[in-house]
Design an enzyme around this catalytic site. Structure first.
Site, mmCIF file in Angstrom:
data_model
loop_
_atom_site.group_PDB
_atom_site.id
_atom_site.type_symbol
_atom_site.label_atom_id
_atom_site.label_comp_id
_atom_site.label_asym_id
_atom_site.label_seq_id
_atom_site.Cartn_x
_atom_site.Cartn_y
_atom_site.Cartn_z
ATOM 1 N N ARG A 76 0.833 -1.191 0.000
ATOM 2 C CA ARG A 76 0.000 0.000 0.000
ATOM 3 C C ARG A 76 0.866 1.239 0.000
ATOM 4 N NH1 ARG A 76 -3.626 0.087 4.910
ATOM 5 N NH2 ARG A 76 -1.570 -0.272 5.826
ATOM 6 N N SER A 138 8.300 -5.195 6.129
ATOM 7 C CA SER A 138 8.029 -6.128 7.229
ATOM 8 C C SER A 138 8.741 -7.463 7.074
ATOM 9 C CB SER A 138 6.532 -6.315 7.356
ATOM 10 O OG SER A 138 5.950 -5.049 7.490
ATOM 11 N N ASP A 192 6.425 -3.675 10.472
ATOM 12 C CA ASP A 192 4.980 -3.490 10.674
ATOM 13 C C ASP A 192 4.570 -3.552 12.151
ATOM 14 O OD1 ASP A 192 5.543 -6.204 10.693
ATOM 15 O OD2 ASP A 192 3.925 -6.805 9.351
HETATM 16 C C1 GLC Z 1 7.516 -12.024 9.244
HETATM 17 C C2 GLC Z 1 8.634 -10.985 9.155
HETATM 18 C C3 GLC Z 1 8.468 -9.908 10.224
HETATM 19 C C4 GLC Z 1 7.071 -9.326 10.171
HETATM 20 C C5 GLC Z 1 6.035 -10.442 10.281
HETATM 21 C C6 GLC Z 1 4.607 -9.933 10.190
HETATM 22 O O1 GLC Z 1 7.655 -12.730 10.425
HETATM 23 O O2 GLC Z 1 9.894 -11.611 9.269
HETATM 24 O O3 GLC Z 1 9.422 -8.868 10.058
HETATM 25 O O4 GLC Z 1 6.901 -8.397 11.200
HETATM 26 O O5 GLC Z 1 6.244 -11.385 9.239
HETATM 27 O O6 GLC Z 1 4.347 -9.309 8.972
#
Ligand code: GLC
Length: 437
Positions: A76, A138, A192
């Protein structure tokens, strides 16, 4: 089949294989604390405990910021106006889907695609000034400052080439330059979970955890700087948010199904807790159980084998429709025998109950790490489709907290926090903008 199990016997076997008792939870919390300690000291640990170079927002941050939120099947682009006093508004948002091809492309093609999406967004919303931007990325990233960080390893099925080991802000910045975008400056790189924590915290100072329970799973919390002994550099505050990367926690029991899933996954041996909890994997675990049920002659419908033949074709979303007996969106399952529907529903229930109990215990571990006696109120900001949409998921998490802490569990509030990964990037950009690091 002589050795075939009867339906109830099979369900008992599944219940046993996926049981996560109070004793398991207590042991897990202890192991979690050990691993958190090791991770903060820079010792070998399955919890990476990554410094984010961000502290909690105060709620008075203001201004208009752009954000890119990248980390799942959709990305997004957002423009967010922060009004201070805990209030904000999204003045533009556009979602772009990332298909299987693009997430396994080369670095250049991938980042050019992201920038094309940003250009598309800027045009649509006529945003032609100069903006500072937060980039929510993320994945496990080792940061050396709030605006730079190296991808350790891809998770959640991403496999874009030549990105692991590189600074993702540098790569995005290069793509912006290649495409001639001069109006954007990336000033914050955010996980995230950190974004989700910041978003809730902006309006509720009692929030001290951000959790994602979606395609992947992870959490962050504010840690006392003096405890982060692996970080030797300068930092201007007595606390810093830590991205735990708890998906990697490896001190949990695994059954035959978990092991099969892991063996056939893109990252065998890694992200063990994520593989037992998160939306990306729950459907696949259920499929593996159904396949074993087939071997035991459990089902009445002949076509079950074809329906469940493709890996990852059965998703957590499908499981949630099954839990609701809503077959409108599951036309391929609609006509199976009623008894088969019942069995699949029980399987779904058993697998997601374990997921919710492990997730809840992991939250319990982090909260008791911060406040051993549970004397203060803790708001836990949670985003992700499992928590938001899976019927009964939140309730199972809450009852697990009661089992663990009795009355004191009242001090833990699990709250849904929408869009934290995008809005949080803007909030963190605002913090950085007003107090350059
Ligand atoms: C995976 C990623 C992590 C993220 C999570 C949720 O575990 O390694 O960085 O926060 O997914 O999206």
């Amino acid at each position: 089949m002589d050795n075939a199990m009867k339906p109830m016997e099979f369900i008992k076997h599944i219940e046993h294989a996926f049981s996560f008792t109070k004793a398991h939870a207590i042991k897990m919390i202890k192991d979690f604390h050990k691993e958190m300690g090791f991770g903060l000291k820079g010792k070998k640990s399955s919890l990476k405990m990554l410094p984010s170079f961000v502290k909690k927002p105060k709620g008075n941050e203001r201004g208009t910021f752009l954000a890119i939120d990248l980390g799942g099947t959709n990305m997004r682009v957002l423009a967010v106006r922060l009004h201070g006093e805990g209030k904000f508004e999204t003045i533009g948002v556009k979602r772009f889907s990332l298909n299987k091809e693009i997430i396994s492309e080369t670095e250049k093609v991938f980042f050019d695609f992201i920038v094309d999406c940003v250009i598309n967004f800027l045009k649509e919303y006529h945003l032609d000034s100069i903006y500072e931007m937060g980039f929510t990325f993320s994945f496990p990233v080792v940061q050396t400052s709030v605006s730079s960080g190296t991808l350790v390893t891809w998770t959640k099925g991403f496999s874009v080439k030549d990105v692991e080991g590189k600074d993702v802000v540098f790569l995005l910045d290069n793509a912006l330059k290649r495409k001639g975008v001069k109006s954007l400056k990336i000033i914050a790189l955010v996980n995230d979970t950190v974004g989700t924590l910041a978003t809730k915290c902006y309006e509720d100072p009692a929030c001290d955890m951000g959790v994602i329970l979606g395609t992947g799973t992870n959490a962050s919390y504010p840690e006392k700087t003096e405890h982060i002994t692996k970080y030797k550099g300068r930092w201007n505050s007595d606390e810093m948010i830590i991205n735990i990367e708890w998906g990697g926690f490896d001190k949990i029991n695994r059954n035959l199904y978990d092991e099969t899933l892991d063996r056939n996954s893109e990252n065998p041996g890694m992200q063990r807790m994520e593989k037992a909890i998160s939306g990306m994997y729950l459907g696949e675990i259920a499929r593996l159980v159904v396949l074993n049920g087939l071997k035991n002659n459990l089902f009445h419908t002949k076509t079950i084998e074809d329906i469940f033949s493709s890996p990852y074709a059965f998703t957590a979303e499908h499981l949630s429709y099954i839990a609701l007996d809503d077959y409108n969106k599951l036309s391929w399952l609609k006509d199976i025998h009623d008894l088969d529907k019942k069995i699949i529903k029980m399987i779904a229930h058993i697998i997601t109950t374990r997921s919710a109990r492990i997730a809840s215990s992991a939250i319990a571990a982090v909260i008791t790490w911060m406040d051993n006696t549970l004397t203060s109120p803790h708001t836990v900001a949670i985003d992700g489709s499992l928590f938001e949409k899976y019927p009964g998921y939140k309730e199972t998490m809450e009852s697990t907290m009661v089992e663990l802490f009795g009355e004191a569990s009242k001090n833990i509030r699990l709250t849904l926090t929408h869009d934290g990964s995008g809005i949080g990037a803007a909030i963190i950009a605002a913090i950085v903008s007003s107090s350059p690091q």
